[in-house]
Design an enzyme around this catalytic site. Sequence first.
Site, PDB file in Angstrom:
ATOM      1  N   LYS A  50       7.023   4.767   7.831  1.00 28.33           N
ATOM      2  CA  LYS A  50       6.032   5.852   7.831  1.00 28.33           C
ATOM      3  C   LYS A  50       6.646   7.209   8.152  1.00 28.33           C
ATOM      4  O   LYS A  50       6.057   8.250   7.841  1.00 28.33           O
ATOM      5  CB  LYS A  50       4.904   5.523   8.820  1.00 28.33           C
ATOM      6  CG  LYS A  50       4.136   4.243   8.514  1.00 28.33           C
ATOM      7  CD  LYS A  50       3.551   4.231   7.110  1.00 28.33           C
ATOM      8  CE  LYS A  50       2.616   3.054   6.870  1.00 28.33           C
ATOM      9  NZ  LYS A  50       3.310   1.769   6.780  1.00 28.33           N
ATOM     10  N   TYR A 264      -5.092 -10.416   6.535  1.00 28.63           N
ATOM     11  CA  TYR A 264      -4.204  -9.368   7.046  1.00 28.63           C
ATOM     12  C   TYR A 264      -3.876  -9.618   8.510  1.00 28.63           C
ATOM     13  O   TYR A 264      -4.767  -9.876   9.329  1.00 28.63           O
ATOM     14  CB  TYR A 264      -4.875  -8.006   6.896  1.00 28.63           C
ATOM     15  CG  TYR A 264      -4.065  -6.861   7.456  1.00 28.63           C
ATOM     16  CD1 TYR A 264      -3.102  -6.227   6.685  1.00 28.63           C
ATOM     17  CD2 TYR A 264      -4.257  -6.422   8.761  1.00 28.63           C
ATOM     18  CE1 TYR A 264      -2.349  -5.186   7.199  1.00 28.63           C
ATOM     19  CE2 TYR A 264      -3.507  -5.378   9.288  1.00 28.63           C
ATOM     20  CZ  TYR A 264      -2.552  -4.776   8.500  1.00 28.63           C
ATOM     21  OH  TYR A 264      -1.800  -3.747   9.015  1.00 28.63           O
ATOM     22  N   TYR A 290       3.888  -6.908   7.924  1.00 18.75           N
ATOM     23  CA  TYR A 290       4.324  -6.353   6.639  1.00 18.75           C
ATOM     24  C   TYR A 290       5.643  -6.952   6.159  1.00 18.75           C
ATOM     25  O   TYR A 290       5.673  -7.746   5.223  1.00 18.75           O
ATOM     26  CB  TYR A 290       4.449  -4.823   6.731  1.00 18.75           C
ATOM     27  CG  TYR A 290       3.128  -4.111   6.697  1.00 18.75           C
ATOM     28  CD1 TYR A 290       2.602  -3.635   5.501  1.00 18.75           C
ATOM     29  CD2 TYR A 290       2.392  -3.921   7.859  1.00 18.75           C
ATOM     30  CE1 TYR A 290       1.378  -2.987   5.463  1.00 18.75           C
ATOM     31  CE2 TYR A 290       1.168  -3.267   7.824  1.00 18.75           C
ATOM     32  CZ  TYR A 290       0.666  -2.809   6.629  1.00 18.75           C
ATOM     33  OH  TYR A 290      -0.539  -2.176   6.597  1.00 18.75           O
TER      34      TYR A 290
END
Length: 333
Positions: A50, A264, A290
């Site tokens: 990010k 998730y 992830y």
Amino acid sequence: MNLAKFPRRGYVTDATPIEAVPAFSKALGGKVNIFIKRDDLLPGCAGGNKTRKLDFCIADALEKDSDTIITCGAVQSNHCRLTLSWAVKEGMDCHLILEERVKGTYSPQASGNNFLFQLMGVKSVTVVPGGSDMMGEMKKLEAKLSGEGKKPYIIPGGASNTIGATGYVSCAEETLQQLFEMGLNIDHMIVPSGSAGTHAGVVVGMVGCNAGIPVSGINVSRPKDVQEGIVHKLAQETAERVGVKGSIAAEEITCFDSYVGPGYSLPTDSMVEAVKLLASTEGILLDPVYSGKAMAGLIDLVRKGHFPEGANVLFLHTGGSPALYAYLDTFMD
């Protein structure tokens, strides 16, 4: 593509390494050569992808004279951790809205990223139920803070808008230059695909540079058709922003959704195997949400013979290892 015309803060000063992982490749049969682009080593508190997106997003916020950042994510959000860290660095307030996508999973005493939110002095944490309108929740907080005299700026989840995705257009350019300097020809690239900014940005960069390297995303949440639509839309919008001529063909977007598991952030056996295997062969840490699930997908594709023998496959490591410490029971078992 002239990315120099877009404001950025300069958080990314050096190219992240591209490393061969021969012991890991050998553990998978040795028929495919795996390389890892180490974006887990990017600057920012505990690193992660990010930072590339926030380099552009926070520059936009500062150009708009903002003094406060509002963003959102899941309860162990790596994006929230890094957004907070760069806000701290810039002397800005940061407010987080966390979505409890799995009921009962949020604990203010949790380790991992939740601990780091408090350590870095987050201004507020608001927890909302799974399925909430996250942009709506951020807008409500924006109105409240504006009424208090602040100048808030909203960064969407994952910093996955055209501004943030520009960071991964740049990453694609960086990667191609590195491969040229290394004399390394890559046949395929694998990326985690979640909020879509990373996946979309890499595709736009590869297409814009006529690289001819197919990019596949490993989904961490949504079904294949839904995710491919989201990535494609953002890729088209980002391509228009950065000046890629022509549209991004739908065929450029490929996602695999067999590795999400029950949902998730919920652990899977294949994710646990992937995290343990890379750690024990190469000393590289993945995260459980992830990069762990994305690597589980890569492992399965290799075992199924998806890549031809002798292929060079590049895995984009997006970071997130602090979240491991909130999953101790999963790995200790």
